[in-house]
Design an enzyme around this catalytic site. Structure first.
Site, PDB file in Angstrom:
ATOM      1  N   ASN A   1      -5.360  16.148 -47.884  1.00  0.00           N
ATOM      2  CA  ASN A   1      -5.279  16.958 -46.664  1.00  0.00           C
ATOM      3  C   ASN A   1      -5.511  16.050 -45.452  1.00  0.00           C
ATOM      4  O   ASN A   1      -6.574  15.436 -45.327  1.00  0.00           O
ATOM      5  CB  ASN A   1      -6.345  18.065 -46.759  1.00  0.00           C
ATOM      6  CG  ASN A   1      -6.340  18.980 -45.552  1.00  0.00           C
ATOM      7  OD1 ASN A   1      -6.154  18.529 -44.433  1.00  0.00           O
ATOM      8  ND2 ASN A   1      -6.563  20.257 -45.766  1.00  0.00           N
TER       9      ASN A   1
ATOM     10  N   HIS B   1      -7.647  16.282 -40.647  1.00  0.00           N
ATOM     11  CA  HIS B   1      -8.686  15.729 -39.777  1.00  0.00           C
ATOM     12  C   HIS B   1      -8.282  14.442 -39.072  1.00  0.00           C
ATOM     13  O   HIS B   1      -8.964  14.003 -38.152  1.00  0.00           O
ATOM     14  CB  HIS B   1     -10.015  15.624 -40.520  1.00  0.00           C
ATOM     15  CG  HIS B   1     -10.499  17.004 -40.872  1.00  0.00           C
ATOM     16  ND1 HIS B   1     -10.708  17.961 -39.905  1.00  0.00           N
ATOM     17  CD2 HIS B   1     -10.721  17.597 -42.062  1.00  0.00           C
ATOM     18  CE1 HIS B   1     -11.064  19.097 -40.492  1.00  0.00           C
ATOM     19  NE2 HIS B   1     -11.077  18.905 -41.793  1.00  0.00           N
TER      20      HIS B   1
ATOM     21  N   HIS C   1      -2.846  22.196 -42.681  1.00  0.00           N
ATOM     22  CA  HIS C   1      -3.085  23.585 -42.280  1.00  0.00           C
ATOM     23  C   HIS C   1      -2.730  23.732 -40.806  1.00  0.00           C
ATOM     24  O   HIS C   1      -3.405  23.167 -39.942  1.00  0.00           O
ATOM     25  CB  HIS C   1      -4.574  23.907 -42.520  1.00  0.00           C
ATOM     26  CG  HIS C   1      -4.962  25.321 -42.221  1.00  0.00           C
ATOM     27  ND1 HIS C   1      -6.247  25.768 -42.414  1.00  0.00           N
ATOM     28  CD2 HIS C   1      -4.263  26.386 -41.764  1.00  0.00           C
ATOM     29  CE1 HIS C   1      -6.318  27.054 -42.069  1.00  0.00           C
ATOM     30  NE2 HIS C   1      -5.130  27.446 -41.666  1.00  0.00           N
TER      31      HIS C   1
ATOM     32  N   ARG D   1      -3.105  25.797 -37.987  1.00  0.00           N
ATOM     33  CA  ARG D   1      -3.918  26.961 -37.601  1.00  0.00           C
ATOM     34  C   ARG D   1      -3.323  27.623 -36.373  1.00  0.00           C
ATOM     35  O   ARG D   1      -2.606  26.996 -35.596  1.00  0.00           O
ATOM     36  CB  ARG D   1      -5.360  26.527 -37.311  1.00  0.00           C
ATOM     37  CG  ARG D   1      -6.099  26.040 -38.544  1.00  0.00           C
ATOM     38  CD  ARG D   1      -7.545  25.737 -38.214  1.00  0.00           C
ATOM     39  NE  ARG D   1      -8.327  26.939 -38.103  1.00  0.00           N
ATOM     40  CZ  ARG D   1      -9.192  27.381 -39.024  1.00  0.00           C
ATOM     41  NH1 ARG D   1      -9.379  26.697 -40.135  1.00  0.00           N
ATOM     42  NH2 ARG D   1      -9.862  28.491 -38.829  1.00  0.00           N
TER      43      ARG D   1
ATOM     44  N   ARG E   1      -5.704  23.556 -33.928  1.00  0.00           N
ATOM     45  CA  ARG E   1      -6.806  22.596 -33.710  1.00  0.00           C
ATOM     46  C   ARG E   1      -6.633  21.306 -34.505  1.00  0.00           C
ATOM     47  O   ARG E   1      -7.236  20.307 -34.205  1.00  0.00           O
ATOM     48  CB  ARG E   1      -8.159  23.233 -33.993  1.00  0.00           C
ATOM     49  CG  ARG E   1      -8.538  23.291 -35.443  1.00  0.00           C
ATOM     50  CD  ARG E   1      -9.956  23.742 -35.625  1.00  0.00           C
ATOM     51  NE  ARG E   1     -10.116  25.153 -35.351  1.00  0.00           N
ATOM     52  CZ  ARG E   1     -10.959  25.936 -36.030  1.00  0.00           C
ATOM     53  NH1 ARG E   1     -11.724  25.412 -36.969  1.00  0.00           N
ATOM     54  NH2 ARG E   1     -11.068  27.206 -35.752  1.00  0.00           N
TER      55      ARG E   1
ATOM     56  N   GLU F   1      -0.689  24.955 -45.681  1.00  0.00           N
ATOM     57  CA  GLU F   1      -1.708  26.013 -45.614  1.00  0.00           C
ATOM     58  C   GLU F   1      -1.445  26.874 -44.400  1.00  0.00           C
ATOM     59  O   GLU F   1      -1.261  26.341 -43.293  1.00  0.00           O
ATOM     60  CB  GLU F   1      -3.094  25.393 -45.453  1.00  0.00           C
ATOM     61  CG  GLU F   1      -3.695  24.914 -46.727  1.00  0.00           C
ATOM     62  CD  GLU F   1      -5.112  24.422 -46.472  1.00  0.00           C
ATOM     63  OE1 GLU F   1      -5.817  24.984 -45.618  1.00  0.00           O
ATOM     64  OE2 GLU F   1      -5.489  23.459 -47.129  1.00  0.00           O
TER      65      GLU F   1
ATOM     66  N   THR G   1     -12.234  26.710 -43.309  1.00  0.00           N
ATOM     67  CA  THR G   1     -11.948  27.919 -44.085  1.00  0.00           C
ATOM     68  C   THR G   1     -13.187  28.264 -44.911  1.00  0.00           C
ATOM     69  O   THR G   1     -13.509  27.583 -45.880  1.00  0.00           O
ATOM     70  CB  THR G   1     -10.725  27.671 -44.994  1.00  0.00           C
ATOM     71  OG1 THR G   1      -9.723  27.023 -44.221  1.00  0.00           O
ATOM     72  CG2 THR G   1     -10.183  28.962 -45.539  1.00  0.00           C
TER      73      THR G   1
ATOM     74  N   GLU H   1      -5.516  28.727 -55.828  1.00  0.00           N
ATOM     75  CA  GLU H   1      -6.382  27.581 -55.551  1.00  0.00           C
ATOM     76  C   GLU H   1      -7.799  28.129 -55.442  1.00  0.00           C
ATOM     77  O   GLU H   1      -8.082  28.992 -54.601  1.00  0.00           O
ATOM     78  CB  GLU H   1      -5.978  26.866 -54.250  1.00  0.00           C
ATOM     79  CG  GLU H   1      -6.921  25.695 -53.975  1.00  0.00           C
ATOM     80  CD  GLU H   1      -6.461  24.769 -52.856  1.00  0.00           C
ATOM     81  OE1 GLU H   1      -5.242  24.639 -52.626  1.00  0.00           O
ATOM     82  OE2 GLU H   1      -7.349  24.159 -52.224  1.00  0.00           O
TER      83      GLU H   1
ATOM     84  N   HIS I   1     -11.744  22.330 -51.450  1.00  0.00           N
ATOM     85  CA  HIS I   1     -12.733  22.571 -50.411  1.00  0.00           C
ATOM     86  C   HIS I   1     -14.077  21.912 -50.714  1.00  0.00           C
ATOM     87  O   HIS I   1     -14.787  22.306 -51.617  1.00  0.00           O
ATOM     88  CB  HIS I   1     -12.968  24.058 -50.113  1.00  0.00           C
ATOM     89  CG  HIS I   1     -13.464  24.240 -48.715  1.00  0.00           C
ATOM     90  ND1 HIS I   1     -12.628  24.555 -47.669  1.00  0.00           N
ATOM     91  CD2 HIS I   1     -14.685  24.077 -48.184  1.00  0.00           C
ATOM     92  CE1 HIS I   1     -13.331  24.597 -46.564  1.00  0.00           C
ATOM     93  NE2 HIS I   1     -14.576  24.308 -46.854  1.00  0.00           N
TER      94      HIS I   1
HETATM   95  N1  PXP Z   1      -7.756  23.537 -49.833  1.00  0.00           N
HETATM   96  C1  PXP Z   1      -7.768  24.512 -48.897  1.00  0.00           C
HETATM   97  C2  PXP Z   1      -7.020  25.768 -49.186  1.00  0.00           C
HETATM   98  C3  PXP Z   1      -8.438  24.326 -47.661  1.00  0.00           C
HETATM   99  O1  PXP Z   1      -8.435  25.307 -46.734  1.00  0.00           O
HETATM  100  C4  PXP Z   1      -9.057  23.090 -47.409  1.00  0.00           C
HETATM  101  C5  PXP Z   1      -9.719  22.853 -46.085  1.00  0.00           C
HETATM  102  O2  PXP Z   1      -8.818  22.960 -45.064  1.00  0.00           O
HETATM  103  C6  PXP Z   1      -8.998  22.107 -48.397  1.00  0.00           C
HETATM  104  C7  PXP Z   1      -8.365  22.359 -49.601  1.00  0.00           C
HETATM  105  C8  PXP Z   1      -9.604  20.759 -48.193  1.00  0.00           C
HETATM  106  O3  PXP Z   1     -10.989  20.907 -48.039  1.00  0.00           O
HETATM  107  P1  PXP Z   1     -11.844  19.673 -47.560  1.00  0.00           P
HETATM  108  O4  PXP Z   1     -11.298  19.250 -46.259  1.00  0.00           O
HETATM  109  O5  PXP Z   1     -13.228  20.222 -47.489  1.00  0.00           O
HETATM  110  O6  PXP Z   1     -11.690  18.611 -48.620  1.00  0.00           O
END
Ligand code: PXP
Length: 246
Positions: free
Chosen positions: A9, A12, A45, A47, A51, A72, A103, A153, A193
């Protein structure tokens, strides 16, 4: 032994870019490094408040990535239109609150089945795999199966975030049971997550998982040692745990 895919992901990277505006650091560059480092897929994602990634990032990711994108999105008409325009490999429906930092929980599929049906069916009709981000709760999994989701998931944040070892163990058991139930129901099962080097092993060892989606820890760790090295180390820990459990 099922191959355990790593979805990276890159949200960030965009969060850091957006803190200053401008173009640096570029989430597409991170996506390409992740791809070269062996990521099996990318997650982003979009949003409502943009952001992290923005609409332009989505266009660039779709144009330049050669590995699948797990998009996402909240179950809204705006996001559905974007998904249908881009046709990512998969769309993961997530709950979204403007004021949350991330999330915070899973989607209430059981309570929102009728609202979600339109989104699930529209995405599936466009050949986009539909993933629902849910708590490891049989009621949510059963509702996901009734809706015809391709993937669930499991939100593993409660397991990852606790510092109480008894709670962590009970969360792990809950996740193991949910993953077994998903397999019985014939739904592909992913997890995500809050995963870190320290928490990934027991999750990777659960044989029913086919994909882990990891973001915040990888991007944070990359500040110190680089993204490529961080992804290699996460991959190694996932593979070691899966091999040891086989
Ligand atoms: N999977 C989903 C569905 C999420 O919403 C997120 C966070 O945006 C992640 C995975 C990744 O989580 P993390 O950034 O905490 O590793």
């Amino acid at each position: 032994m099922k191959h355990l895919r790593l979805g990276v992901n890159i949200d960030h990277v965009a969060t850091i870019r957006n803190a200053r505006g401008g173009a640096h650091p570029d989430p597409l560059r991170a996506a390409k490094i992740a791809e070269a480092a062996g990521a099996d897929g990318l997650t982003a994602h979009l949003r409502e408040d943009r952001r992290h990634i923005g609409d332009g990032d989505m266009t660039r990711l779709m144009a330049e990535l050669t590995i699948p994108l797990n998009f996402e999105m909240a179950a809204t008409d705006e996001m559905l239109a974007i998904a249908l325009a881009h046709k990512p490999h998969a769309s993961c429906l997530v709950p979204e609150k403007r004021e949350e930092r991330t999330t915070e929980g899973g989607l209430d599929v059981a309570g929102g089945q009728e609202t979600l049906r339109h989104y699930v069916e529209s995405l599936k009709a466009a050949d986009i795999l539909v993933s629902l981000f849910v708590e490891a709760d049989p009621k949510q999994l059963e509702a996901a199966a009734r809706l015809g989701a391709d993937i669930v998931e499991l939100h593993v944040g409660a397991y990852c975030d606790t510092t109480d070892s008894i709670k962590r163990q009970s969360e792990l058991v809950r996740i193991q049971r949910a993953a077994a139930l998903a397999e019985e129901m014939g739904i592909e099962c992913h997890a995500g997550h809050g995963l870190t080097y320290d928490t990934v092993g027991p999750i990777a060892a659960i044989s029913q998982f086919t994909e882990l989606n990891i973001g915040h820890f990888l991007i944070g760790e990359a500040i110190f040692v680089g993204l490529e090295k961080t992804i290699h180390e996460m991959r190694r820990r996932m593979d070691d745990a899966r091999r040891a459990a086989a």
